[in-house]
Design a protein around this motif. Sequence first.
Motif, mmCIF file in Angstrom:
data_model
loop_
_atom_site.group_PDB
_atom_site.id
_atom_site.type_symbol
_atom_site.label_atom_id
_atom_site.label_comp_id
_atom_site.label_asym_id
_atom_site.label_seq_id
_atom_site.Cartn_x
_atom_site.Cartn_y
_atom_site.Cartn_z
ATOM 1 N N MET A 245 0.825 -1.201 0.000
ATOM 2 C CA MET A 245 0.000 0.000 0.000
ATOM 3 C C MET A 245 0.863 1.257 0.000
ATOM 4 S SD MET A 245 -3.250 -0.575 -0.081
ATOM 5 C CE MET A 245 -3.995 0.872 0.683
ATOM 6 N N MET A 246 1.958 1.207 0.744
ATOM 7 C CA MET A 246 2.783 2.406 0.908
ATOM 8 C C MET A 246 3.614 2.716 -0.333
ATOM 9 S SD MET A 246 2.175 3.811 3.756
ATOM 10 C CE MET A 246 3.598 4.887 3.916
ATOM 11 N N ARG A 247 4.164 1.685 -0.952
ATOM 12 C CA ARG A 247 5.144 1.911 -2.014
ATOM 13 C C ARG A 247 4.645 1.520 -3.401
ATOM 14 N NH1 ARG A 247 10.298 2.576 0.289
ATOM 15 N NH2 ARG A 247 11.295 1.941 -1.656
ATOM 16 N N GLY A 248 3.438 0.975 -3.477
ATOM 17 C CA GLY A 248 2.900 0.597 -4.776
ATOM 18 C C GLY A 248 3.623 -0.609 -5.347
ATOM 19 N N LEU A 249 3.741 -0.641 -6.677
ATOM 20 C CA LEU A 249 4.347 -1.771 -7.377
ATOM 21 C C LEU A 249 5.804 -1.441 -7.669
ATOM 22 C CD1 LEU A 249 3.160 -4.455 -8.418
ATOM 23 C CD2 LEU A 249 2.795 -3.342 -10.614
ATOM 24 N N GLU A 250 6.703 -2.243 -7.101
ATOM 25 C CA GLU A 250 8.139 -1.998 -7.267
ATOM 26 C C GLU A 250 8.785 -3.170 -7.987
ATOM 27 O OE1 GLU A 250 9.890 -0.194 -3.320
ATOM 28 O OE2 GLU A 250 8.536 -1.854 -2.834
ATOM 29 N N LEU A 251 9.632 -2.869 -8.960
ATOM 30 C CA LEU A 251 10.369 -3.921 -9.656
ATOM 31 C C LEU A 251 11.541 -4.373 -8.795
ATOM 32 C CD1 LEU A 251 10.903 -5.557 -12.279
ATOM 33 C CD2 LEU A 251 12.382 -3.676 -12.980
ATOM 34 N N LEU A 252 11.656 -5.670 -8.586
ATOM 35 C CA LEU A 252 12.749 -6.209 -7.781
ATOM 36 C C LEU A 252 13.907 -6.664 -8.666
ATOM 37 C CD1 LEU A 252 10.697 -8.370 -5.240
ATOM 38 C CD2 LEU A 252 11.571 -6.042 -4.939
ATOM 39 N N ILE A 253 13.599 -7.487 -9.658
ATOM 40 C CA ILE A 253 14.634 -8.042 -10.513
ATOM 41 C C ILE A 253 14.043 -8.437 -11.855
ATOM 42 C CG2 ILE A 253 14.305 -10.391 -9.632
ATOM 43 C CD1 ILE A 253 17.385 -10.772 -9.904
ATOM 44 N N TYR A 254 14.874 -8.445 -12.874
ATOM 45 C CA TYR A 254 14.439 -8.725 -14.230
ATOM 46 C C TYR A 254 15.432 -9.684 -14.868
ATOM 47 C CZ TYR A 254 14.659 -7.331 -19.251
ATOM 48 O OH TYR A 254 14.764 -7.306 -20.617
ATOM 49 N N PHE A 255 14.895 -10.778 -15.472
ATOM 50 C CA PHE A 255 15.701 -11.767 -16.182
ATOM 51 C C PHE A 255 15.399 -11.691 -17.675
ATOM 52 C CE2 PHE A 255 17.328 -14.472 -12.759
ATOM 53 C CZ PHE A 255 16.472 -14.175 -11.703
ATOM 54 N N ASN A 256 16.414 -11.874 -18.485
ATOM 55 C CA ASN A 256 16.220 -12.024 -19.912
ATOM 56 C C ASN A 256 16.984 -13.273 -20.350
ATOM 57 O OD1 ASN A 256 15.050 -11.027 -22.364
ATOM 58 N ND2 ASN A 256 17.106 -10.502 -23.043
ATOM 59 N N ASN A 257 16.268 -14.203 -20.980
ATOM 60 C CA ASN A 257 16.881 -15.490 -21.357
ATOM 61 C C ASN A 257 17.586 -16.154 -20.172
ATOM 62 O OD1 ASN A 257 16.056 -15.427 -24.092
ATOM 63 N ND2 ASN A 257 17.742 -14.044 -24.581
ATOM 64 N N ASN A 258 16.915 -16.147 -19.037
ATOM 65 C CA ASN A 258 17.355 -16.796 -17.795
ATOM 66 C C ASN A 258 18.503 -16.086 -17.090
ATOM 67 O OD1 ASN A 258 15.597 -18.682 -18.901
ATOM 68 N ND2 ASN A 258 17.216 -20.117 -19.449
ATOM 69 N N VAL A 259 18.967 -14.983 -17.631
ATOM 70 C CA VAL A 259 20.102 -14.262 -17.048
ATOM 71 C C VAL A 259 19.586 -13.018 -16.326
ATOM 72 C CG1 VAL A 259 22.236 -13.020 -17.542
ATOM 73 C CG2 VAL A 259 21.657 -15.079 -18.850
ATOM 74 N N PRO A 260 19.993 -12.806 -15.073
ATOM 75 C CA PRO A 260 19.563 -11.583 -14.378
ATOM 76 C C PRO A 260 20.183 -10.353 -15.035
ATOM 77 C CG PRO A 260 21.181 -12.770 -13.057
ATOM 78 C CD PRO A 260 20.862 -13.641 -14.216
ATOM 79 N N ILE A 261 19.323 -9.419 -15.442
ATOM 80 C CA ILE A 261 19.791 -8.226 -16.136
ATOM 81 C C ILE A 261 19.957 -7.059 -15.161
ATOM 82 C CG2 ILE A 261 19.305 -6.553 -17.953
ATOM 83 C CD1 ILE A 261 19.912 -9.408 -18.938
ATOM 84 N N ASP A 262 19.011 -6.899 -14.275
ATOM 85 C CA ASP A 262 19.061 -5.791 -13.332
ATOM 86 C C ASP A 262 18.413 -6.220 -12.028
ATOM 87 O OD1 ASP A 262 18.819 -2.246 -13.739
ATOM 88 O OD2 ASP A 262 18.573 -3.357 -11.876
ATOM 89 N N ASP A 263 19.181 -6.225 -10.963
ATOM 90 C CA ASP A 263 18.632 -6.574 -9.644
ATOM 91 C C ASP A 263 18.737 -5.393 -8.687
ATOM 92 O OD1 ASP A 263 21.485 -8.402 -8.222
ATOM 93 O OD2 ASP A 263 21.303 -6.424 -9.151
ATOM 94 N N SER A 264 18.794 -4.187 -9.240
ATOM 95 C CA SER A 264 18.965 -3.005 -8.393
ATOM 96 C C SER A 264 17.764 -2.752 -7.480
ATOM 97 C CB SER A 264 19.223 -1.767 -9.253
ATOM 98 O OG SER A 264 18.165 -1.550 -10.154
#
Lengths: 113, 115
Positions: free
Chosen positions: B39-58
């Motif tokens: 509720m406080m922070r809404g929808l936040e991206l945690l991590i993103y994979f492309n072709n099974n490889v983590p691209i951004d985990d910031s």
Amino acid sequence: SQELEQSPQSLIVQEGKNLTINCTSSKTLYGLYWYKQKYGEGLIFLMMLQKGGEEKSHEKITAKLDEKKQQSSLHITASQPSHAGIYLCGADGSPHAGNMLTFGGGTRLMVKP
Amino acid sequence: DAGVIQSPRHEVTEMGQEVTLRCKPISGHNSLFWYRQTMMRGLELLIYFNNNVPIDDSGMPEDRFSAKMPNASFSTLKIQPSEPRDSAVYFCASSPRGGYNSPLHFGNGTRLTVT
């Protein structure tokens, strides 16, 4: 990073009334997405807008993209109880592959029968 | 098309315990995203994979969080040790191209409660 501001945060309308939800970006909009979420469920994709001035409609929902204003609007005509839920806008962070989608805080819509 | 499948739907655990959330993306989608919604922070991206490889985990909050994608049809998000502030709904999403002009398809989420 890109920030998306949605307004209003919540909205209560009488069934049959029209309404508009706005989404304003802090940066250039490369692609804008509208989603709907019902409580306890995931986000359902509604529409994607890609170019300035683009307008798309699905049933009674119309979305427009104003690239210059870095803004998109979602308009519902003759609202029904089935339109109730949370509407979220999301935006591409860049015009390239491999980007990540950022979302606005959402607009909670309630339609009174 | 079964959509993105997440399990479990609900998880209640005690502080300090390990929690593992699971996701099966839509077949043929090469990008997978983990989001957290509060509720406080809404929808936040945690991590993103492309072709099974983590691209951004910031977006991963801290070292207590880790995510893996051992193959194209499965991903996990692990929290160890869990804390009450981790309570949220965790969503997994996949997309065909994971890039520009590529809508995300979301699962129904896992509601995590840490007591």
